[in-house]
Structure formats: C-alpha cells, structure tokens
Design an enzyme around this catalytic site. Structure first.
Site, short mmCIF file in Angstrom:
data_model
loop_
_atom_site.label_atom_id
_atom_site.label_comp_id
_atom_site.label_asym_id
_atom_site.label_seq_id
_atom_site.Cartn_x
_atom_site.Cartn_y
_atom_site.Cartn_z
N ARG A 47 16.10 -11.27 -9.40
CA ARG A 47 15.78 -12.70 -9.40
C ARG A 47 15.35 -13.17 -8.02
O ARG A 47 15.95 -12.79 -7.00
CB ARG A 47 16.98 -13.51 -9.91
CG ARG A 47 17.33 -13.13 -11.32
CD ARG A 47 18.22 -14.10 -12.06
NE ARG A 47 18.63 -13.45 -13.30
CZ ARG A 47 17.87 -13.37 -14.40
NH1 ARG A 47 16.68 -13.95 -14.42
NH2 ARG A 47 18.29 -12.73 -15.47
N ASP A 48 14.31 -14.02 -8.01
CA ASP A 48 13.85 -14.60 -6.75
C ASP A 48 14.91 -15.54 -6.21
O ASP A 48 15.52 -16.31 -6.95
CB ASP A 48 12.53 -15.35 -6.96
CG ASP A 48 11.80 -15.60 -5.66
OD1 ASP A 48 10.72 -15.00 -5.45
OD2 ASP A 48 12.31 -16.41 -4.83
N ILE A 49 15.13 -15.50 -4.91
CA ILE A 49 16.17 -16.31 -4.28
C ILE A 49 15.80 -17.80 -4.28
O ILE A 49 16.69 -18.66 -4.17
CB ILE A 49 16.43 -15.80 -2.83
CG1 ILE A 49 17.79 -16.23 -2.34
CG2 ILE A 49 15.33 -16.25 -1.88
CD1 ILE A 49 18.22 -15.54 -1.04
N ASN A 106 0.53 -12.32 -5.24
CA ASN A 106 -0.10 -12.95 -4.08
C ASN A 106 -0.61 -11.89 -3.12
O ASN A 106 0.06 -10.89 -2.87
CB ASN A 106 0.92 -13.84 -3.36
CG ASN A 106 1.28 -15.07 -4.16
OD1 ASN A 106 0.43 -15.63 -4.85
ND2 ASN A 106 2.53 -15.50 -4.07
N VAL A 115 5.91 -11.43 1.97
CA VAL A 115 6.51 -10.09 2.03
C VAL A 115 5.41 -9.08 1.69
O VAL A 115 4.85 -9.12 0.58
CB VAL A 115 7.70 -9.95 1.05
CG1 VAL A 115 8.31 -8.56 1.17
CG2 VAL A 115 8.74 -11.04 1.32
N HIS A 119 4.62 -6.94 -4.82
CA HIS A 119 5.58 -7.46 -5.80
C HIS A 119 4.86 -8.35 -6.79
O HIS A 119 3.96 -9.10 -6.44
CB HIS A 119 6.70 -8.26 -5.11
CG HIS A 119 6.21 -9.30 -4.15
ND1 HIS A 119 5.78 -8.98 -2.88
CD2 HIS A 119 6.07 -10.64 -4.28
CE1 HIS A 119 5.40 -10.09 -2.26
NE2 HIS A 119 5.55 -11.12 -3.08
P1 5GP Z 1 5.42 -13.89 -1.69
O1 5GP Z 1 5.42 -15.28 -1.09
O2 5GP Z 1 5.29 -12.83 -0.62
O3 5GP Z 1 4.44 -13.72 -2.81
O4 5GP Z 1 6.83 -13.74 -2.38
C1 5GP Z 1 7.99 -13.37 -1.70
C2 5GP Z 1 9.16 -13.87 -2.53
O5 5GP Z 1 10.33 -13.24 -2.07
C3 5GP Z 1 9.38 -15.39 -2.41
O6 5GP Z 1 9.25 -15.99 -3.70
C4 5GP Z 1 10.81 -15.49 -1.86
O7 5GP Z 1 11.54 -16.56 -2.41
C5 5GP Z 1 11.40 -14.13 -2.21
N1 5GP Z 1 12.44 -13.71 -1.29
C6 5GP Z 1 12.38 -13.68 0.07
N2 5GP Z 1 13.55 -13.21 0.58
C7 5GP Z 1 14.34 -12.92 -0.49
C8 5GP Z 1 15.67 -12.39 -0.60
O8 5GP Z 1 16.36 -12.08 0.37
N3 5GP Z 1 16.16 -12.23 -1.86
C9 5GP Z 1 15.42 -12.55 -2.99
N4 5GP Z 1 16.02 -12.35 -4.18
N5 5GP Z 1 14.17 -13.04 -2.91
C10 5GP Z 1 13.64 -13.22 -1.68
#
Ligand code: 5GP
Ligand code: ZN
Length: 135
Positions: A47-49, A106, A115, A119
C-alpha cells in the site's frame, strides 16, 4: 551508485540489483516497514503511504535495475508483462475489477516521478478524476 547485485541462492530466482539509497529497495529488504498486498518471486505489491484514492497500491519488481516503464519493457519484457499482470491481480484482489481502476507508471520529473525504481500505481475503489492537466 552503490548498487549491489544479489544472487538469490537456493531459490534459483534470477539475480536482482539493489540500491541502498532507494526507498523501495529498503522496503524490499525489510528495512522500512510496508503493508504487503501481494508477493511473487519477482514482484512485490504494497500500500502507498500517501494514498491518492480509496485503494492505492504500488507494484514493483524486486530488482532495482529499471527506472521506468520504458526501461523494463526494453530490458525484460516478460518482467514488464508480469508487473502488469500482478497489477491486474491486485485490482481483482482489492475488488476493483468490476468498478474499474487505473494503472499509472509515472516517468520523469514532469510526471511527478519521485522514486526511480519502476513501479505501477493501482488506483481505484471510487470514481477517479481525469488526469493530465496541471492543478
Ligand atoms: P512516484 O511519485 O515516483 O510515481 O511514486 C512514488 C510513490 O511512493 C508515492 O506515491 C509515495 O507516496 C510512495 N512512497 C514513498 N515513500 C514510501 C514509503 O516509505 N512507503 C510507502 N508505502 N510508499 C512510499
Ligand atoms: Zn530500488
């Protein structure tokens, strides 16, 4: 920088790369806790945080090797397909298949990628807004 290649030992699974500076690699290593949704040999879903919808799950390969969708599709097409199959399985398992859902990958700064470990976001559980335009 600082990437390590890990042979997976007895399981016979393919070797994976890991980056100590990557938050998802730290999650995979158990150094940062996460709420697991699905696990397979090469894929992990959690799950996303900071959820952006009623259901928001991240689906990642266990290897750090690919930064985005284009890289994984070119570098390991079967793993890219597995990522999407697992995303669909997450959606089904979360009860999203009937109502519909969105898979987001993304790529780069303008898309808000934070990140650089590929993903897929699986979003659903409620009607979703449109996308593409700046807020
Ligand atoms: P991006 O913005 O790179 O497409 O998505 C990265 C996602 O990783 C974001 O939606 C963010 O909320 C999630 N995220 C970042 N750090 C953590 C973490 O420590 N744990 C979890 N579960 N999600 C994370
Ligand atoms: Zn990583």
């Amino acid at each position: 920088m600082g990437q390590t290649i890990t042979a997976s030992g007895e399981s016979g699974a393919p070797a994976t790369t890991s980056d100590p500076d990557c938050v998802f690699c730290s999650i995979l290593a158990g150094k940062i806790p996460s709420a697991a949704v699905r696990e397979s040999e090469r894929i992990y879903a959690f799950r996303d945080i900071a959820p952006q919808a009623a259901v928001h799950v991240l689906v990642i390969p266990r290897t750090h090797e690919y930064a985005n969708a284009g890289e994984i599709a070119s570098g390991d097409p079967e793993l890219a397909a597995e990522l999407l199959r697992e995303a669909a399985a997450v959606a089904k398992g979360e009860g999203l298949a009937e109502g519909g859902y969105r898979i987001v990958l993304n790529t780069g700064h303008h898309a808000g990628q934070t990140v650089y470990h590929v993903h897929a976001h699986v979003l659903g559980g409620e009607p979703l807004g449109r996308f593409g335009a700046p807020e």
